[in-house]
Design an enzyme around this catalytic site. Sequence first.
Site, PDB file in Angstrom:
ATOM      1  N   TYR A  36      -2.768 -30.683 -26.050  1.00  0.00           N
ATOM      2  CA  TYR A  36      -2.072 -30.069 -25.006  1.00  0.00           C
ATOM      3  C   TYR A  36      -1.939 -30.683 -23.487  1.00  0.00           C
ATOM      4  O   TYR A  36      -0.930 -30.473 -23.030  1.00  0.00           O
ATOM      5  CB  TYR A  36      -2.604 -28.558 -25.156  1.00  0.00           C
ATOM      6  CG  TYR A  36      -2.155 -27.717 -23.958  1.00  0.00           C
ATOM      7  CD1 TYR A  36      -1.355 -27.038 -24.628  1.00  0.00           C
ATOM      8  CD2 TYR A  36      -2.849 -27.619 -23.226  1.00  0.00           C
ATOM      9  CE1 TYR A  36      -0.652 -26.277 -23.754  1.00  0.00           C
ATOM     10  CE2 TYR A  36      -2.151 -27.007 -21.677  1.00  0.00           C
ATOM     11  CZ  TYR A  36      -1.623 -25.894 -22.400  1.00  0.00           C
ATOM     12  OH  TYR A  36      -0.892 -25.073 -21.621  1.00  0.00           O
ATOM     13  N   SER A  82      -2.663   8.304 -15.921  1.00  0.00           N
ATOM     14  CA  SER A  82      -4.482   8.425 -16.153  1.00  0.00           C
ATOM     15  C   SER A  82      -4.172   9.423 -17.457  1.00  0.00           C
ATOM     16  O   SER A  82      -3.551  10.446 -17.678  1.00  0.00           O
ATOM     17  CB  SER A  82      -5.342   9.019 -15.804  1.00  0.00           C
ATOM     18  OG  SER A  82      -5.034  10.080 -14.970  1.00  0.00           O
ATOM     19  N   GLU A 113      -6.343   3.825 -31.202  1.00  0.00           N
ATOM     20  CA  GLU A 113      -6.753   2.651 -30.574  1.00  0.00           C
ATOM     21  C   GLU A 113      -8.308   1.996 -29.249  1.00  0.00           C
ATOM     22  O   GLU A 113      -8.853   2.988 -29.453  1.00  0.00           O
ATOM     23  CB  GLU A 113      -5.688   2.651 -29.888  1.00  0.00           C
ATOM     24  CG  GLU A 113      -4.190   1.739 -29.661  1.00  0.00           C
ATOM     25  CD  GLU A 113      -3.069   1.825 -28.977  1.00  0.00           C
ATOM     26  OE1 GLU A 113      -3.342   1.206 -27.982  1.00  0.00           O
ATOM     27  OE2 GLU A 113      -2.019   2.769 -29.320  1.00  0.00           O
ATOM     28  N   LYS A 115     -10.449   1.470 -25.922  1.00  0.00           N
ATOM     29  CA  LYS A 115     -10.495   2.269 -25.055  1.00  0.00           C
ATOM     30  C   LYS A 115     -10.594   1.183 -23.890  1.00  0.00           C
ATOM     31  O   LYS A 115     -11.684   0.537 -24.181  1.00  0.00           O
ATOM     32  CB  LYS A 115     -10.419   3.640 -24.804  1.00  0.00           C
ATOM     33  CG  LYS A 115     -10.453   4.176 -22.927  1.00  0.00           C
ATOM     34  CD  LYS A 115     -10.673   4.659 -22.546  1.00  0.00           C
ATOM     35  CE  LYS A 115      -9.714   5.099 -21.145  1.00  0.00           C
ATOM     36  NZ  LYS A 115     -10.909   4.144 -20.129  1.00  0.00           N
ATOM     37  N   CYS A 406     -37.989 -29.578 -17.049  1.00  0.00           N
ATOM     38  CA  CYS A 406     -38.186 -30.629 -16.837  1.00  0.00           C
ATOM     39  C   CYS A 406     -39.183 -31.269 -16.220  1.00  0.00           C
ATOM     40  O   CYS A 406     -39.305 -32.543 -15.932  1.00  0.00           O
ATOM     41  CB  CYS A 406     -36.335 -31.357 -16.857  1.00  0.00           C
ATOM     42  SG  CYS A 406     -36.396 -31.023 -14.496  1.00  0.00           S
ATOM     43  N   CYS A 426     -32.419 -33.286 -15.443  1.00  0.00           N
ATOM     44  CA  CYS A 426     -32.689 -31.570 -16.356  1.00  0.00           C
ATOM     45  C   CYS A 426     -31.755 -31.004 -17.348  1.00  0.00           C
ATOM     46  O   CYS A 426     -30.918 -30.777 -16.765  1.00  0.00           O
ATOM     47  CB  CYS A 426     -32.910 -30.878 -15.210  1.00  0.00           C
ATOM     48  SG  CYS A 426     -33.356 -29.387 -16.177  1.00  0.00           S
TER      49      CYS A 426
END
Length: 673
Positions: A36, A82, A113, A115, A406, A426
């Site tokens: 790609y 809304s 569906e 939300k 570490c 580390c």
Amino acid sequence: MSEFIRKRIRELVDLINYHDYKYYVEDNPEISDYEYDMLYRELVELEKQYPEYVFPDSPTQRVGGKVKEGFKEVVHRVPLLSLSNVFNEGELYDFDRRLKELIGTSNFDYVVEYKIDGLSVALEYENGLFIRGATRGDGNVGEDVTENLKTIRSIPLRLKEDISIVVRGEVFMPKDEFIKLNQEREENEEPLFANPRNAAAGSLRQLDPKITAQRKLDIFVFNIQWCEKELETHAQALEFLKHLGFKVSPDYVVCRDIKEAFEAIKKIEEKRDLLPFEIDGAVVKLNQLRLRDVAGETAKSPRWAVAYKFPPEKKETKLLDIEVNVGRTGILTPTAILEPVRISGSVVSRATLHNMDYIRQKDIRIGDTVIVQKAAEIIPEVVEVVFSKRTGQERIFEMPKKCPVCGADVIKFEDEVAYRCTGVECPAKSYRLILHFVSRDAMDIAGMGEMVVKTLFEKGLIKTPADIYYLKFEDLVNLERFGVKSTNNLLKAIQASKNRPLDRLIYALGIRHIGQKAAKTLAEHISSIDDLFTITEEQLLCLPDFGEKMAKSVVTFFRQEQTRHLIERLKAAGVNTVSEKKAKSDILKGYTFVLTGALSKYSRNEAKEILESLGAKVTESVSKKTTAVIVGQDPGSKFTKAQQLGVKILNEEDFEKLVKALSREEAEKILME
């Protein structure tokens, strides 16, 4: 020849857009990241040479370069309403009863569906091309965020049909990206986003599209606002959206009645925590589109749909211990070990405590009874102590002085919240450091993307950046995603990166507070990277734009034995650690240049680096102080402004003469012509 080039560019655009769809929409990639990257790089190079053949749906047009001063207002063609909310089964049945009364029939279906908890947007297409995108705003007027929406790879720039359509979708940030973003912000002492929705909203409303592109937002398209095509049902509309190339909400269910709809809602709630994106409920919609017109809408909400909201959940449990985890940039994060408790459908036995200041502010102690919730329904966190249940046997927690991974020293700067591991090697830090090291602005190792780094890291083939330069053909060729050709290409890219300028290497080391500009300043004032092992804070504070944090960070980094070991291995592998400043001339010192348009032989960064290596200053804006503007193909407004101000104009041929000048006198002569 030109027709051949145009066809090849069109072929690459279509090919990359196809693979974007397979990867970002269907989650079913057909080629490797490296393949790609090679296609994308070829497209970029061809478009740079032939800007007249840049198509509007080219994937290179997803990220614009201009930072906006603000967003324009957009009046929505169809209002983005809304939804009204319901919170229990009884309220859901009341909605069903009212709807039947409104439309005068019970002969209809529902669609249920997810939300999605995100930011609602409208996308407008004209003859199949994406022309505009806007936020919901107040429902009637939103903000034009077209350039930012283009950075979302699951939004098609061209549809599979040349159709004009306006659709509505929800932009969101996947859970894993939200967690990563907040970890990065915490490590950089930036304010955390409270939830994925805020993160998505903040990312989409960035004035710089490049920042939006870094946030890896996604979208589900869930409604046709306006369309030339006549459709009968919402389910039919969702399938049509899929056909056009949109990513739609998965697992939607067509239900015969409200009882089936409630069963579907319960199933969604059960698997809520397993989803890779955040939801805060389910949406129930009337399926038959003609009946929606009969039901109508109020000023704010449709009468034919409702949102069933899920309640948040908090639980009480015991804090058994506090474990310290080390992030990829070395920040130590305290994690609560809990007596297991079920929250939002999953068992929680660990929770974040954010940082030491949070623990002190909340007075959280080992052995306390605490209240736990899932922050944004994703990350379990301890939100408070039940002080009434404190016995006196609880223990105060302190951060360790040595890294638990570490063993390197742990430091905390006075003006910071974070405690940090100073260890260069580390393991907890190494993976993120390697990703930064190979990135385009650092050592720029082509083909070494995140998947390749992850594979090599998990196989133990690389643990530090230096290990990259010791990889052999036989280490790579039999790995997944690799073959003979890709292995050879990667090894060539690694070899080429050894010759990067010193400032690239300094930046690639990931020193805290040292960005590209500071790395360049350091490289300009030293002979080799070895000078940084003995440099003092006082010396660093004398450098241009160097502050106390930066000076302290550089000295701390180069006093570590692990740093010395890393640099020695890089040098032994043949990586350039010597400054070019002594080999470069200062014939352009005191001159200021601006670049505009595409040069045929040089990228913008390459031209900038050449000018700076000769002592020149390169700026982004034209003023009376600008010495000259270097103009390539398809120049922008900087060219016009230069003409208005009477600033010297140089073409690419002049630029080449200038940078090849052997003396300051010769350079001045070119600039005076």
